[in-house]
Design a protein around this motif. Structure first.
Motif, PDB file in Angstrom:
ATOM      1  N   PHE A   1       0.851  -1.197   0.000  1.00  0.00           N
ATOM      2  CA  PHE A   1       0.000   0.000   0.000  1.00  0.00           C
ATOM      3  C   PHE A   1       0.882   1.242   0.000  1.00  0.00           C
ATOM      4  CE2 PHE A   1      -3.559  -2.658   1.245  1.00  0.00           C
ATOM      5  CZ  PHE A   1      -4.611  -2.011   0.610  1.00  0.00           C
ATOM      6  N   LEU A   2       0.839   1.984  -1.093  1.00  0.00           N
ATOM      7  CA  LEU A   2       1.596   3.236  -1.175  1.00  0.00           C
ATOM      8  C   LEU A   2       0.641   4.373  -0.806  1.00  0.00           C
ATOM      9  CD1 LEU A   2       4.381   4.386  -2.014  1.00  0.00           C
ATOM     10  CD2 LEU A   2       3.427   4.749  -4.295  1.00  0.00           C
ATOM     11  N   ILE A   3       0.895   4.974   0.361  1.00  0.00           N
ATOM     12  CA  ILE A   3      -0.004   6.036   0.844  1.00  0.00           C
ATOM     13  C   ILE A   3       0.821   7.304   1.031  1.00  0.00           C
ATOM     14  CG2 ILE A   3      -1.637   6.720   2.650  1.00  0.00           C
ATOM     15  CD1 ILE A   3      -1.997   3.749   3.333  1.00  0.00           C
ATOM     16  N   ASN A   4       0.491   8.332   0.293  1.00  0.00           N
ATOM     17  CA  ASN A   4       1.264   9.580   0.309  1.00  0.00           C
ATOM     18  C   ASN A   4       2.766   9.284   0.177  1.00  0.00           C
ATOM     19  OD1 ASN A   4      -1.174  10.849   0.692  1.00  0.00           O
ATOM     20  ND2 ASN A   4      -0.938  10.996   2.912  1.00  0.00           N
ATOM     21  N   ASP A   5       3.072   8.417  -0.767  1.00  0.00           N
ATOM     22  CA  ASP A   5       4.454   8.061  -1.115  1.00  0.00           C
ATOM     23  C   ASP A   5       5.187   7.251  -0.037  1.00  0.00           C
ATOM     24  OD1 ASP A   5       4.208   9.407  -3.586  1.00  0.00           O
ATOM     25  OD2 ASP A   5       4.574  11.316  -2.566  1.00  0.00           O
ATOM     26  N   LYS A   6       4.466   6.706   0.917  1.00  0.00           N
ATOM     27  CA  LYS A   6       5.114   5.869   1.928  1.00  0.00           C
ATOM     28  C   LYS A   6       4.488   4.469   1.845  1.00  0.00           C
ATOM     29  CE  LYS A   6       5.992   6.016   6.896  1.00  0.00           C
ATOM     30  NZ  LYS A   6       5.817   6.751   8.119  1.00  0.00           N
ATOM     31  N   LEU A   7       5.341   3.437   1.905  1.00  0.00           N
ATOM     32  CA  LEU A   7       4.815   2.072   1.760  1.00  0.00           C
ATOM     33  C   LEU A   7       4.350   1.486   3.084  1.00  0.00           C
ATOM     34  CD1 LEU A   7       7.140   0.221  -0.752  1.00  0.00           C
ATOM     35  CD2 LEU A   7       4.641   0.341  -0.837  1.00  0.00           C
ATOM     36  N   TYR A   8       3.216   0.826   3.039  1.00  0.00           N
ATOM     37  CA  TYR A   8       2.663   0.181   4.227  1.00  0.00           C
ATOM     38  C   TYR A   8       2.282  -1.264   3.924  1.00  0.00           C
ATOM     39  CZ  TYR A   8       1.901   4.798   6.337  1.00  0.00           C
ATOM     40  OH  TYR A   8       2.066   6.046   6.866  1.00  0.00           O
ATOM     41  N   THR A   9       2.413  -2.102   4.935  1.00  0.00           N
ATOM     42  CA  THR A   9       1.775  -3.418   4.932  1.00  0.00           C
ATOM     43  C   THR A   9       0.672  -3.331   5.975  1.00  0.00           C
ATOM     44  OG1 THR A   9       3.755  -4.576   4.249  1.00  0.00           O
ATOM     45  CG2 THR A   9       2.123  -5.869   5.451  1.00  0.00           C
ATOM     46  N   ILE A  10      -0.562  -3.549   5.538  1.00  0.00           N
ATOM     47  CA  ILE A  10      -1.695  -3.267   6.430  1.00  0.00           C
ATOM     48  C   ILE A  10      -2.203  -4.550   7.104  1.00  0.00           C
ATOM     49  CG2 ILE A  10      -4.062  -2.372   6.506  1.00  0.00           C
ATOM     50  CD1 ILE A  10      -3.366  -0.372   4.432  1.00  0.00           C
TER      51      ILE A  10
ATOM     52  N   TRP B   1      -2.642  -0.130  -7.583  1.00  0.00           N
ATOM     53  CA  TRP B   1      -2.421   1.316  -7.449  1.00  0.00           C
ATOM     54  C   TRP B   1      -0.973   1.677  -7.150  1.00  0.00           C
ATOM     55  CZ3 TRP B   1      -5.353   4.517  -9.776  1.00  0.00           C
ATOM     56  CH2 TRP B   1      -6.675   4.147 -10.047  1.00  0.00           C
ATOM     57  N   LEU B   2      -0.203   0.670  -6.709  1.00  0.00           N
ATOM     58  CA  LEU B   2       1.234   0.895  -6.462  1.00  0.00           C
ATOM     59  C   LEU B   2       1.913   1.400  -7.746  1.00  0.00           C
ATOM     60  CD1 LEU B   2       3.731   0.455  -4.589  1.00  0.00           C
ATOM     61  CD2 LEU B   2       3.867  -1.856  -5.494  1.00  0.00           C
ATOM     62  N   ASN B   3       1.475   0.844  -8.873  1.00  0.00           N
ATOM     63  CA  ASN B   3       2.086   1.233 -10.160  1.00  0.00           C
ATOM     64  C   ASN B   3       1.388   2.426 -10.800  1.00  0.00           C
ATOM     65  OD1 ASN B   3       3.730  -1.030  -9.865  1.00  0.00           O
ATOM     66  ND2 ASN B   3       2.110  -2.344 -10.694  1.00  0.00           N
ATOM     67  N   ARG B   4       0.472   3.024 -10.085  1.00  0.00           N
ATOM     68  CA  ARG B   4      -0.263   4.166 -10.660  1.00  0.00           C
ATOM     69  C   ARG B   4      -0.280   5.350  -9.686  1.00  0.00           C
ATOM     70  NH1 ARG B   4      -2.072  -0.559 -12.326  1.00  0.00           N
ATOM     71  NH2 ARG B   4      -2.787  -0.851 -14.477  1.00  0.00           N
ATOM     72  N   GLY B   5       0.768   5.481  -8.913  1.00  0.00           N
ATOM     73  CA  GLY B   5       0.895   6.661  -8.042  1.00  0.00           C
ATOM     74  C   GLY B   5       0.435   6.465  -6.609  1.00  0.00           C
TER      75      GLY B   5
ATOM     76  N   CYS C   1      -5.845   8.055 -12.058  1.00  0.00           N
ATOM     77  CA  CYS C   1      -4.866   7.741 -13.098  1.00  0.00           C
ATOM     78  C   CYS C   1      -5.465   8.080 -14.457  1.00  0.00           C
ATOM     79  CB  CYS C   1      -4.459   6.259 -13.062  1.00  0.00           C
ATOM     80  SG  CYS C   1      -5.752   5.124 -13.551  1.00  0.00           S
ATOM     81  N   ALA C   2      -4.630   8.102 -15.473  1.00  0.00           N
ATOM     82  CA  ALA C   2      -5.135   8.322 -16.829  1.00  0.00           C
ATOM     83  C   ALA C   2      -6.050   7.146 -17.173  1.00  0.00           C
ATOM     84  CB  ALA C   2      -3.966   8.384 -17.805  1.00  0.00           C
TER      85      ALA C   2
END
Ligand code: MEV
Length: 440
Positions: free
Chosen positions: A70-79, A99-103, A241-242
């Motif tokens: 989980f990439l949240i505000n550019d920080k990675l998390y394992t939830i 979503w990791l690959n889409r920002g 994303c686009a």
């Protein structure tokens, strides 16, 4: 026939179990075995659990799973997620990866204000009550000072006290409507203690207020309690994303998927039958993280569903749109959460879950939980609008069905392989297992 018992809570744990197994079970030794099977082997941990509630006889396990990436505000998390439903963690992980690959997810907390109320009856002149309230407001705050001191030192406390006239709803009904900032604590005990003190001061001061008549002096406090409706304790999570990036395979174009997805959300915005199921899917993600982090999921559920109905119609908690070739999907949700106090310092798995999340503040946790809800909804709608939900659901449910049929490890392995290319159903698993067993 079961029988009533008095003084049950005073019995020892062993005696409580004796009474339960002999009163309710035909095979009392089997029942005892199941109860004891779930005790923690570490006596200290078990004692902790015994003392969480009254009359503990054993522990009730739920799986604790994790959803990485989980990439949240550019920080990675394992939830961390505590939940029994087979497909939830898998769906969350899939959405996180997508979503990791889409920002990734972008989030923000709007505010963390919580509300508590002293509900009281006053039979008299409202103008006099208002003057009285304005006069005693400093006293109300002064008499809660010993309760609010530590919270204030950290930057929280009572933000405001309002007198509210509710007599158009119920004759003689008024409120002290109090707003609070409780920082990293969920704050239920803090709020309730403040409210009970406010109620006391209100009543005592009324007895001495010279403008009041005898009747007006007798303010009748009905109850003092926090509200789990927290529309101002609000967080937002979003992905975008686009449109052409919205698909991973050739089965459906990004454009077609985006349109269908937006339609699905629009349906949940206007159709309560769909909205409830749509939001239930969101709560699959939210409750699982709320539970894993030792928060009160009943409070969150109550507050969230009230928020979903705030316009007078029960609606979707998520929203989606297509704008200038981009797909946007977001959630705004009230979440009153804590990362200190309560279970957070006590339950070893809650401590572990919070460490896994980099020791979040309450504001951080609100954002993580909102993301889990949004991700879950994304995964559900993605399946619903493309393959249908059953394909993934039943695949995840396969292990439960195999366990129901008492399949051994070899059978599980063989049938997991077989059902990669066959449709899972209760009957299909039964038949396949039958054929497999007849061959050996
Ligand atoms: C099942 O637990 C949740 C879903 O029904 C949610 C939804 O329909 O959006 C799949």
């Amino acid at each position: 026939m079961s029988k009533s018992i008095s003084g049950f809570s005073k019995l020892s744990k062993a005696k409580k179990i004796d009474w339960i197994v002999t009163t309710y079970f035909s095979d009392s030794e089997e029942a005892r075995k199941i109860i004891e099977q779930y005790w923690n082997t570490d006596a200290k941990v078990q004692k902790l659990h015994d003392e969480f509630i009254e009359n503990t006889i054993t522990n009730y396990y739920l799986p604790l799973g994790v959803a990485p990436n989980f990439l949240i505000n550019d920080k990675l998390y394992t939830i961390p997620m505590a939940i029994e439903e087979s497909s939830v963690v898998a769906a969350a992980s899939k959405a996180a990866k997508f979503w990791l690959n889409r920002g990734g997810f972008k989030t923000k907390v709007y505010s963390t204000i919580k509300i508590g109320q002293v509900h009281f009856m006053f039979h008299g002149d409202f103008n006099k009550l208002r003057t009285f309230f304005n006069n005693i407001k400093p006293q109300l705050l002064k008499e809660t000072a010993s309760i609010t001191k530590n919270m204030e030192a950290r930057g929280g406390g009572i933000l405001d006290i309002e007198l509210r006239d509710k007599t158009s709803d119920i004759k003689g009904y008024y409120q002290l409507h109090v707003s609070f900032e409780t920082l990293d604590a969920m704050g239920a005990n803090f709020i309730n203690s403040c409210l009970e003190q406010l109620a006391k001061t209100l009543q005592t001061e009324a007895l001495n207020f010279e403008l009041f008549s005898e009747t007006e002096r007798r303010i009748d406090v009905v109850m003092s309690i926090l509200s789990n409706y927290v529309p101002e304790c609000l967080v937002r999570a979003e992905v975008s994303c686009a449109v052409e990036d919205l698909t991973e395979n050739d089965a459906i174009s990004g454009e077609a998927f985006a349109r269908k997805f937006v339609q699905a959300v629009a349906i949940a915005e206007v159709e309560p039958y769909r909205a409830v199921t749509h939001n239930k899917g969101i709560m699959n993600g939210i409750d699982a993280v709320v539970l894993a982090t030792g928060n009160d999921f009943r409070a969150v559920e109550a507050g969230v569903h009230a928020y979903a109905s705030r316009t007078g119609r029960y609606r979707s908690l998520t929203h989606a749109k297509l704008e200038d070739g981009r797909f946007y999907f977001w959630i705004e949700i009230p979440l009153a959460l804590g990362t200190v106090g309560g279970l957070t310092q006590l339950h070893p798995l809650v401590k572990l879950a919070l460490e896994l999340l980099h020791h979040p503040t309450a504001r951080d946790l609100m954002q993580i939980v909102a993301v889990a809800g949004l991700a879950q909804n994304f995964a559900a709608l993605r399946s619903l609008t493309t393959t249908g939900i059953q394909k993934g659901h039943m695949k995840m449910h396969l292990m439960n069905i195999l366990n129901q049929f008492g399949a051994n490890e070899d059978e599980k392995q063989a049938l997991t392989e077989y059902f990669k290319s066959h449709t899972v159903s209760h009957n299909a698993v039964s038949d396949a297992l039958h054929i497999l067993r007849s061959k050996t």
